[in-house]
Write a protein that holds these residues in place. Structure first.
Motif, PDB file in Angstrom:
ATOM      1  N   VAL A  20       0.846  -1.206   0.000  1.00 37.52           N
ATOM      2  CA  VAL A  20       0.000   0.000   0.000  1.00 37.52           C
ATOM      3  C   VAL A  20       0.878   1.251   0.000  1.00 37.52           C
ATOM      4  N   ILE A  21       1.915   1.244   0.833  1.00 33.32           N
ATOM      5  CA  ILE A  21       2.829   2.393   0.909  1.00 33.32           C
ATOM      6  C   ILE A  21       3.511   2.615  -0.436  1.00 33.32           C
ATOM      7  N   ALA A  22       3.894   1.527  -1.098  1.00 34.51           N
ATOM      8  CA  ALA A  22       4.548   1.629  -2.402  1.00 34.51           C
ATOM      9  C   ALA A  22       3.623   2.272  -3.434  1.00 34.51           C
ATOM     10  N   MET A  23       2.363   1.876  -3.412  1.00 37.90           N
ATOM     11  CA  MET A  23       1.385   2.468  -4.344  1.00 37.90           C
ATOM     12  C   MET A  23       1.229   3.962  -4.095  1.00 37.90           C
ATOM     13  N   LEU A  24       1.175   4.341  -2.818  1.00 38.36           N
ATOM     14  CA  LEU A  24       1.043   5.767  -2.483  1.00 38.36           C
ATOM     15  C   LEU A  24       2.291   6.543  -2.893  1.00 38.36           C
ATOM     16  N   ALA A  25       3.475   5.906  -2.724  1.00 35.84           N
ATOM     17  CA  ALA A  25       4.721   6.562  -3.113  1.00 35.84           C
ATOM     18  C   ALA A  25       4.763   6.796  -4.618  1.00 35.84           C
ATOM     19  N   GLU A  26       4.314   5.818  -5.380  1.00 38.53           N
ATOM     20  CA  GLU A  26       4.281   5.988  -6.844  1.00 38.53           C
ATOM     21  C   GLU A  26       3.325   7.115  -7.232  1.00 38.53           C
ATOM     22  N   GLU A  27       2.171   7.136  -6.609  1.00 39.78           N
ATOM     23  CA  GLU A  27       1.175   8.179  -6.893  1.00 39.78           C
ATOM     24  C   GLU A  27       1.713   9.563  -6.536  1.00 39.78           C
ATOM     25  N   ALA A  28       2.552   9.621  -5.490  1.00 40.98           N
ATOM     26  CA  ALA A  28       3.109  10.905  -5.051  1.00 40.98           C
ATOM     27  C   ALA A  28       4.232  11.388  -5.960  1.00 40.98           C
ATOM     28  N   GLY A  29       4.748  10.509  -6.827  1.00 44.62           N
ATOM     29  CA  GLY A  29       5.767  10.940  -7.772  1.00 44.62           C
ATOM     30  C   GLY A  29       7.082  10.208  -7.719  1.00 44.62           C
ATOM     31  N   ALA A  30       7.182   9.124  -6.942  1.00 51.72           N
ATOM     32  CA  ALA A  30       8.434   8.361  -6.892  1.00 51.72           C
ATOM     33  C   ALA A  30       8.719   7.738  -8.252  1.00 51.72           C
ATOM     34  N   ASP A  31       9.970   7.825  -8.692  1.00 51.94           N
ATOM     35  CA  ASP A  31      10.356   7.259  -9.987  1.00 51.94           C
ATOM     36  C   ASP A  31      10.805   5.808  -9.878  1.00 51.94           C
ATOM     37  N   SER A  32      11.223   5.381  -8.694  1.00 48.33           N
ATOM     38  CA  SER A  32      11.616   3.994  -8.477  1.00 48.33           C
ATOM     39  C   SER A  32      11.458   3.680  -6.998  1.00 48.33           C
ATOM     40  N   ILE A  33      11.375   2.396  -6.690  1.00 43.89           N
ATOM     41  CA  ILE A  33      11.184   1.979  -5.305  1.00 43.89           C
ATOM     42  C   ILE A  33      12.247   0.939  -4.945  1.00 43.89           C
ATOM     43  N   HIS A  34      13.029   1.278  -3.930  1.00 47.79           N
ATOM     44  CA  HIS A  34      14.102   0.425  -3.455  1.00 47.79           C
ATOM     45  C   HIS A  34      13.574  -0.365  -2.260  1.00 47.79           C
ATOM     46  N   VAL A  35      13.465  -1.683  -2.410  1.00 46.28           N
ATOM     47  CA  VAL A  35      12.842  -2.517  -1.384  1.00 46.28           C
ATOM     48  C   VAL A  35      13.908  -3.143  -0.498  1.00 46.28           C
ATOM     49  N   SER A  36      14.078  -2.557   0.671  1.00 45.74           N
ATOM     50  CA  SER A  36      15.041  -3.059   1.642  1.00 45.74           C
ATOM     51  C   SER A  36      14.300  -3.881   2.679  1.00 45.74           C
ATOM     52  N   GLN A  37      14.939  -4.170   3.819  1.00 47.74           N
ATOM     53  CA  GLN A  37      14.289  -4.945   4.862  1.00 47.74           C
ATOM     54  C   GLN A  37      14.905  -4.601   6.203  1.00 47.74           C
ATOM     55  N   GLY A  38      14.063  -4.682   7.233  1.00 50.07           N
ATOM     56  CA  GLY A  38      14.545  -4.467   8.583  1.00 50.07           C
ATOM     57  C   GLY A  38      14.592  -3.016   9.014  1.00 50.07           C
ATOM     58  N   VAL A  39      14.671  -2.836  10.331  1.00 55.35           N
ATOM     59  CA  VAL A  39      14.853  -1.526  10.956  1.00 55.35           C
ATOM     60  C   VAL A  39      15.948  -1.702  12.018  1.00 55.35           C
ATOM     61  N   TYR A  40      16.277  -0.653  12.748  1.00 51.96           N
ATOM     62  CA  TYR A  40      17.358  -0.764  13.726  1.00 51.96           C
ATOM     63  C   TYR A  40      17.073  -1.833  14.776  1.00 51.96           C
ATOM     64  N   ALA A  41      15.804  -2.090  15.046  1.00 50.05           N
ATOM     65  CA  ALA A  41      15.455  -3.124  16.016  1.00 50.05           C
ATOM     66  C   ALA A  41      15.704  -4.532  15.461  1.00 50.05           C
ATOM     67  N   SER A  42      15.914  -4.626  14.166  1.00 46.09           N
ATOM     68  CA  SER A  42      16.217  -5.925  13.534  1.00 46.09           C
ATOM     69  C   SER A  42      17.443  -5.762  12.640  1.00 46.09           C
ATOM     70  N   ALA A  43      18.487  -5.154  13.199  1.00 47.45           N
ATOM     71  CA  ALA A  43      19.687  -4.789  12.441  1.00 47.45           C
ATOM     72  C   ALA A  43      20.324  -5.942  11.655  1.00 47.45           C
TER      73      ALA A  43
END
Length: 442
Positions: A39-62
């Motif tokens: 859902v976030i990716a779709m909203l990012a594209e609609e907002a004008g993102a030209d590409s989406i870099h799909v990473s994983q994890g946050v600092y709590a899951s370093a």
């Protein structure tokens, strides 16, 4: 973040490239799942993102952000594939993609449009050029050790690389033709000796490696055997390829001494003959113990109940290997308060996770007092403990250098340089660097 994308688009114009980097947080309790991320990716594209870099994890899951070698190649590519189903802009995959052929397969499978290969580029900045020219055997692959890149950065140092000592030192290290071509003899065909030989040969020297066994790689061969360390083999494969391409002579089955070395009429000698297993004077250890290297290389069999004496990286990884290959009751006895005290955090995280899953027993702050054929006695917290009915006792109590050969060459008519474990037993990361620098300085 969506508002930021919109503001950048308004401010910088339609032609300004915007890459939206998103990270699935499903690796922590209550984090975003893949459906949330779509859902976030779709909203990012609609907002004008030209590409989406799909990473994983946050600092709590370093540990999942920069995954070590035990994590499968392309382990998170399916996240990118899911995002790609709901957007039309290019989708970028990342995470343990360390080979151009692997990246090509991911793109051809339709799971991503682009692959990000950060650590692979640190290990070999020329990787894309080599791949384009079909020189795949010359590519230095990232092995996922984390020692030079993430490890050095976490210490506040500049980024380095275990498999490529030139990384981070491009202004300090220069491989330039030698002013005088020399006859160089390298004693020892482990990774440190091979690295010295390769760099010396690249500078134009005539190089001969004397190796007492019948194979190159030394202790690195055993180091590549434990769980998730198969990528370590790519480094010895690269070294062998370079040795062949550079015309370096390798003489196997030679126990080098001063007379043997002198017979080659060297102008310079690089001593890289490694180290020996250190066996402390614990009663019964030498009689009943088997070396970790012999276990890893299949030279010795092991039973169902095993005790590993020593909880450094070698001991811990050997215990991990045993638990994964048939031993049902594995224990580690370590004198220090923790195991793998000098290991990288992410590596140790996954190691401890597997120990928990396999039921490996870890005894720290424990001093072994006596070994018998079927039991191990040790003191922990001033209390005597015994592990009974043991089938196999494994020795992983470190390495020790031997200066006998180096001392015999004192006063020799040629230059002598000692590197790697022959100089001092330590991690391969430093051993390889010492070999590299020796090749530069001959």
């Amino acid at each position: 973040m969506i508002e930021v994308i919109k503001e950048v688009r308004r401010t910088c114009g339609e032609d300004y490239p915007i890459q939206f980097r998103m990270s699935a947080q499903e690796f922590v309790d209550g984090g975003l799942g893949i459906e949330d991320s779509k859902v976030i990716a779709m909203l990012a594209e609609e907002a004008g993102a030209d590409s989406i870099h799909v990473s994983q994890g946050v600092y709590a899951s370093a540990p999942v952000i920069i995954p070590p070698s035990c994590v499968a190649h392309g382990a998170y590519v399916d996240n990118a594939a899911e995002i790609k189903k709901v957007v039309n802009v290019p989708v970028i995959a990342v995470g343990r993609i360390n080979d151009p052929l692997l990246a090509e397969a991911i793109i051809k499978s339709g799971k991503a449009d682009i692959c990000t290969m950060g650590r692979a580029s640190i290990a070999d900045p020329e990787m894309p050029k080599k791949a384009k020219e079909g020189r795949f055997d010359e590519i230095i692959h990232c092995i996922g050790c984390l020692q030079g890149c993430n490890g050095e950065e976490m210490k506040g140092n500049c980024i380095r690389c275990l498999v490529n000592p030139l990384t981070g030192m491009e202004n300090e290290y220069k491989i330039v033709p030698a002013e005088t071509v020399k006859n160089v003899v390298v004693v020892g065909g482990g990774v440190s000796g091979c690295e010295a030989a390769i760099v010396a040969a690249q500078r134009g020297h005539k190089v001969t490696i004397l190796e007492k066994s019948h194979e190159l790689g030394g202790q690195w061969i055993a180091a590549a055997i434990p769980v998730g360390k198969g990528d370590f083999t790519t480094f010895t494969v690269w070294q062998k390829n370079m040795i062949q391409k550079l015309g370096i002579q390798v003489v196997f089955g030679v126990e080098a001494d001063k007379a043997v070395i002198d017979s080659f009429n060297p102008d310079a000698v690089i001593l890289a003959y490694g180290s020996n297993a250190s066996v402390p004077p614990v009663p019964g250890l030498k009689e009943y113990g088997v070396l970790a290297e012999d276990i890893l290389r299949g030279r010795k069999d092991f039973g169902k109940k095993v005790v590993v004496i020593g909880g450094g990286l070698v001991g811990a990884e050997t215990a991990d290997h045993l638990a994964a290959h048939g031993a049902t009751d594995v224990s580690i006895v370590e004198m220090m308060p923790v195991i793998v005290a000098d290991g990288e955090d992410s590596v140790v995280y996954y190691l401890n996770k597997r120990f928990k899953e396999a039921g490996v027993h870890v005894y720290t702050s424990a001093k072994v007092s006596m070994i018998a054929a079927d039991h191990v006695s040790f003191t922990q917290n001033e209390k005597e403990n015994t592990i009974d009915q043991v089938d196999t006792i494994v020795i992983a109590t470190g390495r020790r250098s031997d200066a006998t050969l180096a001392d015999s060459l004192d006063g020799a008519a040629y230059q002598v340089v000692t590197v790697g474990d022959a100089k001092k037993a330590k991690q391969g990361y430093i051993d390889i660097r010492e070999g590299y620098e020796a090749g530069l300085n001959i």
